[in-house]
Each structure stands twice: as structure tokens, then as C-alpha cells.
Design a protein around this motif. Structure first.
Motif, short mmCIF file in Angstrom:
data_model
loop_
_atom_site.label_atom_id
_atom_site.label_comp_id
_atom_site.label_asym_id
_atom_site.label_seq_id
_atom_site.Cartn_x
_atom_site.Cartn_y
_atom_site.Cartn_z
N GLU A 149 0.87 -1.13 -0.01
CA GLU A 149 -0.02 -0.04 -0.09
C GLU A 149 0.77 1.20 0.02
O GLU A 149 1.97 1.25 0.68
N ASN A 151 0.65 5.72 0.63
CA ASN A 151 -0.41 6.27 1.37
C ASN A 151 -0.31 7.74 0.67
O ASN A 151 0.82 8.09 0.64
N HIS A 152 -1.18 8.23 0.05
CA HIS A 152 -1.23 9.43 -0.63
C HIS A 152 -2.72 10.02 -0.51
O HIS A 152 -3.52 9.18 -1.13
#
Length: 295
Positions: A149, A151-152
Motif C-alpha cells: 500500500e 499512502n497519498h
């Protein structure tokens, strides 16, 4: 309508390249024509979309808000043009995949997609996770297939399938016949790993929490095949996706090392820009990825 699709193309090219000359080159037009198109676009609506520093253009806040809307409108226009020209429902796709997925999984999906739509063009870019996600965020790729994954706030991460990393060595390695490796064994070993920025390296570091600063990492390599060859040559042990090791483990040229106390499980994800227009081609690609069983 007060603007043209060509003006939108110039605006988006300038947003990507941050330079009028490179934008013009990418569109096969003269610099003066591109500069005029951008100037007229801004003047028609009495606005500024870029901060200009010398020859460099940087999107201001208004330009950043307009970017995804212009991308969507232009993609819809391109879809319509393709449908009118060829009567096909699905158009050209630009897919990004991390190395494990690109080298071992994406080809199956691409073959099925192109079989359904003869003549459809699919571009596949293979790079590490950080490079793929950056290009998705910049609207340079329609979607990314990544390991782990990322994250943004502008990225939508959709789970695809489960995966796990495997610690392995050459059959001649001193650890090859061990029934279980302890943390002490892991610290004593010489490691050959993927480079920082890759999804595989991210999962490896998470699994090795508490040991990482003390590990003896001899080599950091970008390509899984190079890592496998180095391990087969006896340079050390490594940790890669089971997907990339299936054939070598079956042949016996590499040996899996059991490390039950460490968690090497992870997920593969689809990475899409939240403001990206999802064409019929993107939706069909996602459906195929979810439906195809990959051994």
C-alpha cells in the motif's frame, strides 16, 4: 465554446513538462504556437494558471484544480474519437506495474485484454513502486499495479490479490538444509535485497523490524532476475515474491528457507488517481485483473 481541445492539450503538456518548449515538442508543434495557445487560453478567461520563473512553468493553485478536470475532458474526447474512427469500445491504455507484477503477472492480463479488443494498444511501464505512483499522481499513467500500500491523499488504493515474500538461498548454501531459521541466523547471513523505493523492499523491511539496522546487506539490486542469479552463485541469501520464485523453487535451483517467526505477507493493489476519469478501458482492465486466476 470559448476554448479548444488543442488549448487543453497545450495546458496539460505544460503542466507535465513545466516548460513550453518541451510541451510543444511533445505535441509536435512549434514553441510559438504552443505559447500562443496557452496565452490565449488564459486571456479568454482572464486568469493565470502558472507561476513563471524564467523558462519554467509551475502550476498555481487554480491550475492544480483545473488539471484533473482537463485530463478527464480530454480523455472523454479521445474516447469519442477512437469510437468514431474504429468503432471499438475500449481505447488505448497506459498501465504502470512494479517489477514483480510487471514481469510475472501483467502479461496475462494484457494478453486477455488485447484478445478481446484486436488492435487495441496497451503501453506497459515497469518500474518500482515510488516511480509508478509518482506517474499515476502526475496523470502520466491510467493506473498502477503495485506491491504494498502507498499512502497519498490523491491516490485510491484498491486491493487486488494476496502475495508473500520468501527467504531463499542456493542448494549449496550452509543454511539450505536448516528446518527453521532463527533471528540469529538472519543476522549472521549475507543478504542481497531489492533497492529502496520498491514494494518488495518495503515489505522486507517491515518483516525484519527490530533486525534491519544489524542486517549485513551486501548488494541492493533493482531486478529480481539479477538477485536470483546472485543467490544461485552463492553470494548470499535473499527475499523475493513467491510469484517470481515459483519456477526456480520447482526446479530446485533455489531453496526456500523457513522463517516462521516473521510475517512476509502483503497485498497487491491497484493505484488510481482519485480525480482520474475511469474510461471503459480502465474498468475492463480492472475486471480482468480480478477475474483471471494466476498460478
Amino acid at each position: 465554446m470559448r476554448y479548444t481541445l488543442r488549448q487543453l492539450e497545450v495546458f496539460l503538456a505544460c503542466a507535465h513538462h513545466e516548460n513550453v518548449s518541451r510541451a510543444a515538442e511533445s505535441l509536435s508543434m512549434s514553441q510559438s504556437a504552443a505559447s500562443t495557445a496557452l496565452k490565449e487560453f488564459e486571456q479568454q478567461f482572464e486568469l493565470r494558471l502558472f507561476e513563471r520563473t524564467g523558462k519554467r512553468l509551475r502550476l498555481n493553485e487554480l491550475g492544480r484544480q483545473l488539471w484533473p478536470k482537463a485530463e478527464e475532458l480530454l480523455e472523454r474526447a479521445q474516447e469519442l474519437e477512437q469510437s468514431l474512427a474504429s468503432h471499438r469500445d475500449l481505447g488505448r491504455l497506459k498501465i504502470g506495474a512494479t517489477l514483480t507484477i510487471g514481469n510475472y503477472l501483467a502479461a496475462n492480463v494484457m494478453a486477455r485484454y488485447m484478445e478481446e479488443q484486436p488492435g487495441t494498444r496497451v503501453e506497459l511501464e515497469v518500474a518500482n513502486t515510488s516511480a509508478i505512483t509518482e506517474r499515476v499522481l502526475n496523470f502520466e499513467l491510467d493506473l498502477g499495479l503495485i506491491e504494498g500500500e502507498f499512502n497519498h491523499p490523491d491516490l485510491e488504493m484498491i486491493p487486488w490479490r494476496s502475495d508473500e515474500l520468501v527467504v531463499f538461498c542456493a542448494p549449496s548454501h550452509p543454511l539450505a538444509k536448516r528446518k527453521r531459521l532463527t533471528d540469529r541466523d538472519l543476522l549472521k547471513a549475507t543478504w542481497i535485497t531489492r533497492e529502496p523505493g520498491s514494494g518488495t523492499r518495503q515489505t522486507f523491511e517491515r518483516a525484519m523490524v527490530g533486525l534491519l539496522p544489524k542486517l549485513h546487506i551486501l548488494l541492493e539490486l533493482q531486478h529480481t532476475e539479477a538477485i536470483k542469479r546472485a543467490v544461485e552463485a552463492g553470494l548470499g541469501i535473499s527475499c523475493l515474491s513467491r510469484v517470481s520464485l515459483a519456477d526456480a523453487l520447482k526446479r530446485g535451483s533455489l531453496i526456500e528457507l523457513p522463517v516462521s517467526q516473521r510475517n512476509f505477507h502483503r497485498e497487491f493493489y491497484f493505484a488510481l488517481h482519485r480525480q482520474k476519469y475511469r474510461s471503459a478501458g480502465i474498468e475492463r482492465w480492472l475486471e480482468l485483473c480480478q477475474s483471471i486466476e494466476i498460478n
